[in-house]
Write a protein that holds these residues in place. Structure first.
Motif: not given
Length: 433
Positions: A305, A307, A316, A325, A327-329
């Motif tokens: 994953v 980020t 993203n 995959i 993950m927008h964090v």
């Protein structure tokens, strides 16, 4: 002492007296709560015991109906007493949070004077089936970042700038700025994101890993570039851009992590070889740019994953188009993984000395938490000054508890030796015991 000095003395002592009064008031309510509890339960239990459990004498048989009436009355008194105790406890908590000794906004301050849609997006909401033992409450809140408390006007704008059921505004930049201010996660919204015009299906796997996606795969409104050709050519442009050549898959991205030079650059094959084949299966790449690390690991059968933030580029969307995959964090958010679950966590460039020391230590502990026993933390080109390496960061890694599998520090020379700038690459292990 003259008049002005006396006035100044009284003014300075006023907050001190206010704090003392608050403490005395708090102490009085605590004592009152305890006394009320003792009175209710001792009085009720003694009344029941003398009424119900006293051995009958030679007189007439007690009236059972009357005893039941008295028992019900006692039960109502107990319930009422508990309600009074709960009310007092609530008053204590409210007084404690409203005390002048406590500063900063509260959750009630956040929702006050917001629009109805904003309040709905934050909560609380009563549970339809009442009190839930697992939650320990009869109401539920949406998760909203603590930083939202300090940016109420921006939050109100984010949650009120659309028609319910309509199209969401294209406010990606504004939303991301709000996230970076600590309002993360953002509240949910009841609107539909804008869809790309003439949307094109993604390239099939595995070709998608190294193919530039079609321009019609995303909405470009938020970015200065309006197609992938512009992003690819950005590598030649002057100026500073985040991950400047990340979208050019035929350049440096094509060769990352393929080779191990025995120094700062570790190879994926060499890292995988430190563990029994097949035991590194799932992991996380923190701040993974356009997802190339995840692509390389995918080729090795490892699911990663990634980020990433969208700093003037659709990072993203690009990662997702590669069949990976995203993950927008941000790094401010706690890793959304359970304890002891990930086999490997990687981070390149993002974790460096720009992060406050206390925050970085929390992040490292969070990485340690998410890794399984024996899991690997691959710290790739951590940047710092030479004076910081041994005095700040080596002790920090030791405090967290990582073991060293590989460790290499090398000077960054592009700006000269006098800058005393260093990179650290390390392969760290979470102990098994």
């Amino acid at each position: 002492m003259n008049v002005s000095e006396e006035a100044m003395s009284k003014k300075q002592s006023s907050p001190h007296h206010t704090q003392i009064n608050q403490k005395l008031k708090f102490l009085f309510l605590v004592i009152l709560t305890n006394l009320l509890t003792i009175f209710i339960f001792t009085a009720s239990s003694s009344h029941i015991s003398t009424t119900l459990f006293q051995l009958p004498g030679p007189g007439p048989v007690p009236d059972v109906a009357a005893l039941l009436i008295e028992l019900n009355a006692t039960r109502h008194e107990v319930v009422a007493g508990r309600a009074q105790i709960a009310a007092l406890q609530k008053s204590l908590i409210a007084m404690q949070f409203d005390s002048p000794m406590r500063s900063g906004p509260r959750f009630d301050d956040l929702v006050a004077n917001l629009s109805n849609e904003a309040e709905l997006s934050i909560g609380p909401h009563k549970l339809p089936l009442g009190y839930n033992r697992r939650m320990g409450s009869d109401e539920v809140y949406f998760s909203v970042g603590a930083g939202c408390l300090k940016h109420k006007h921006e939050l109100a704008k984010y949650t009120s700038s659309y028609r319910v059921g309509g199209e969401c505004p294209v406010d990606d930049v504004f939303a991301q700025e709000l996230m970076l201010k600590g309002c993360e996660p953002l509240p949910r919204r009841r609107c539909h994101p804008k869809s790309p015009e003439n949307y094109v299906e993604p390239t099939p796997f595995p070709d998608c890993l190294w193919t530039t996606p079609p321009d019609a795969s995303l909405v470009w409104d938020a970015y200065s570039c309006k197609n992938y050709s512009c992003l690819i050519e950005r590598r030649r442009a002057r100026g500073s851009f985040d991950c400047k050549d990340c979208f050019y898959l035929e350049g440096r991205e094509k060769h990352r992590w393929l080779y191990d030079n025995g120094g700062l650059d570790f190879g994926i094959d060499q890292v995988l070889a430190t563990r029994r084949p097949g035991t590194l299966r799932i992991g996380l790449d923190i701040g993974g740019g356009s997802g190339t690390f995840a692509a390389r690991m995918k080729e090795k059968g490892v699911t990663i994953v990634t980020t990433s933030m969208n700093f003037d580029g659709p990072f993203n969307s690009f990662i997702a188009s590669r069949g990976l995959i995203p993950m927008h964090v941000s790094i401010s958010q706690r890793l959304p993984f359970f304890d002891n679950t990930l086999d490997i966590i990687h981070s390149m460039h993002v974790l460096s000395n720009w992060i406050p020391d206390a925050m970085l230590e929390f992040i490292l502990y969070d990485i340690y938490r998410a890794l399984r026993p024996g899991g690997l933390f691959w710290l790739d080109r951590f940047f710092c000054l030479g004076s910081q390496l041994n005095s700040t960061y080596v002790p920090m890694f030791d405090r967290v508890g990582f073991g060293k599998v590989r460790w290499y520090a090398g000077m960054k020379l592009d700006r000269g030796v006098k800058k005393n700038e260093w990179y650290l690459s390390a392969l760290l292990e979470k102990p098994k015991t």
